[in-house]
Design an enzyme around this catalytic site. Structure first.
Site, PDB file in Angstrom:
ATOM      1  N   ASN A  58      52.948  33.431  82.219  1.00 54.60           N
ATOM      2  CA  ASN A  58      51.637  33.223  82.852  1.00 54.60           C
ATOM      3  C   ASN A  58      51.210  34.437  83.673  1.00 54.60           C
ATOM      4  O   ASN A  58      50.046  34.850  83.634  1.00 54.60           O
ATOM      5  CB  ASN A  58      51.687  31.985  83.757  1.00 54.60           C
ATOM      6  CG  ASN A  58      51.415  30.698  83.013  1.00 54.60           C
ATOM      7  OD1 ASN A  58      50.762  30.689  81.970  1.00 54.60           O
ATOM      8  ND2 ASN A  58      51.927  29.602  83.539  1.00 54.60           N
ATOM      9  N   ASP A  67      48.310  28.344  78.480  1.00 60.77           N
ATOM     10  CA  ASP A  67      47.897  27.052  77.928  1.00 60.77           C
ATOM     11  C   ASP A  67      48.026  27.030  76.409  1.00 60.77           C
ATOM     12  O   ASP A  67      48.498  26.051  75.814  1.00 60.77           O
ATOM     13  CB  ASP A  67      46.457  26.733  78.336  1.00 60.77           C
ATOM     14  CG  ASP A  67      46.322  26.347  79.796  1.00 60.77           C
ATOM     15  OD1 ASP A  67      47.366  26.099  80.436  1.00 60.77           O
ATOM     16  OD2 ASP A  67      45.184  26.297  80.293  1.00 60.77           O
ATOM     17  N   GLU A  86      55.686  23.359  82.503  1.00 58.04           N
ATOM     18  CA  GLU A  86      56.307  23.834  81.258  1.00 58.04           C
ATOM     19  C   GLU A  86      57.480  22.962  80.841  1.00 58.04           C
ATOM     20  O   GLU A  86      58.329  23.371  80.050  1.00 58.04           O
ATOM     21  CB  GLU A  86      56.766  25.287  81.417  1.00 58.04           C
ATOM     22  CG  GLU A  86      57.929  25.498  82.364  1.00 58.04           C
ATOM     23  CD  GLU A  86      57.498  25.739  83.803  1.00 58.04           C
ATOM     24  OE1 GLU A  86      58.231  26.441  84.517  1.00 58.04           O
ATOM     25  OE2 GLU A  86      56.430  25.238  84.220  1.00 58.04           O
TER      26      GLU A  86
END
Length: 309
Positions: A186, A195, A222
């Site tokens: 991320n 995403d 996650e």
């Protein structure tokens, strides 16, 4: 010229000891709904507890042996069917009668003699409300990003499978899965890419879980989780390894991972069985979480279990 029959939008159960009342209501409703009927409380409960329960119940109050109040009380005591709307159809019109019925769980009253327009409108309103409520309930059990069950849905399924495992003696394996170094993903690729990564991971694992009994959910962030009811230890480890391999073989680049050049997952497995009994659901989840921790400590991109193979 062929005529198109209107699609019926639900199933209504009419409960009344007077067949003529059932006939009148059925004539009003049968164009829009599938209509079932019962002339006593026992038969009504048998129908409602069956494989095809009604979407709405029209219930007379004054009946011999078991009156409408008692039928309603028993319906609302059953967790599986308590959300079916009950409308009392009765000559009882006092405020005290209505208050008593509403306190039992009824959603409305329809007075005898019937006014067809009033009957149609009230039932249509309650059926529409029930449909919208069911849609919202389904949405509340789905993860909005991956479109698989969410943690709330998993908690409900786990409770159900736990009770079944205790009754049957069948094993209940839990797989806890975590995307390796997802924070680095991320931070470097962005949350939008993160995403999309989770969507691809979900798709890769979902293809491997083909049995109707298998349950796969996003646990949060996650983390993912799976239930493999009635699967022995070797079968559980085989499936866990297939899930791990499926994610690696999706070949999602992750140059900021310390484990591999692609996105990988670590999996912890715990099983409640006769060989490895767990005292509670909490103990089962803790064992799976500990196995996941061991998988991370030993280098990630692997499966660890609390159970002997």
């Amino acid at each position: 010229m062929n005529t198109i029959k209107p699609q019926k939008t639900g199933r209504i159960l009419i409960i009344d000891d007077q067949p003529e009342n059932i006939h009148v209501l059925a004539n009003i409703l049968q164009k829009e709904y599938e209509v079932q009927a019962a002339t006593n409380g026992a038969k009504a409960l048998e129908i409602t507890y069956g494989k095809n329960p009604p979407d709405l119940i029209l219930l007379d109050i004054v009946m011999p042996e078991m009156d409408g109040y008692e039928v309603c009380r028993r319906l609302k005591a059953n967790k599986q069917i308590r959300d079916i709307p009950v409308i009392f159809v009765t000559v009882k019109k006092s405020v005290e009668d209505e208050e008593y019925g509403f306190n039992l769980g009824a959603v409305d009253y329809i007075s005898k003699p019937f006014q067809p327009t009033v009957v149609r409108v009230r039932i249509r309103n309650h059926m529409n409300l029930k449909l919208k409520t069911e849609i919202l309930e389904k949405l509340s059990l789905l993860d909005s990003l991956t479109n698989i069950p969410n943690r709330r849905s998993f908690d409900k399924e786990l409770q159900r499978e736990w009770k079944h495992a205790l009754r049957s003696g069948h094993p209940l394996p839990v797989l806890m899965m975590n995307v390796d170094h997802f924070k680095h993903y991320n931070d470097n690729y962005g949350y939008g890419a993160g995403d999309e990564c989770l969507k691809h991971i979900t798709e890769a694992m979902n293809k491997k879980l083909r049995r109707p009994l298998d349950f796969f959910a996003r646990y949060g962030g996650e983390e993912f989780v799976a239930l493999l009811p009635n699967t022995d230890a070797p079968g559980t480890m085989q499936m866990a390894e297939q899930l791990r391999a499926a994610v690696a073989e999706a070949n999602i680049p992750h140059e900021y991972s310390d484990t591999a050049p692609m996105v990988t997952i670590s999996i912890g497995v715990a099983t409640h069985s006769q060989e490895t009994p767990k005292a509670s659901l909490e103990e089962l989840l803790m064992a799976a979480d500990l196995a996941l921790y061991q998988a991370k400590e030993k280098g990630r991109n692997q499966v660890q279990t609390d159970s002997p193979i």
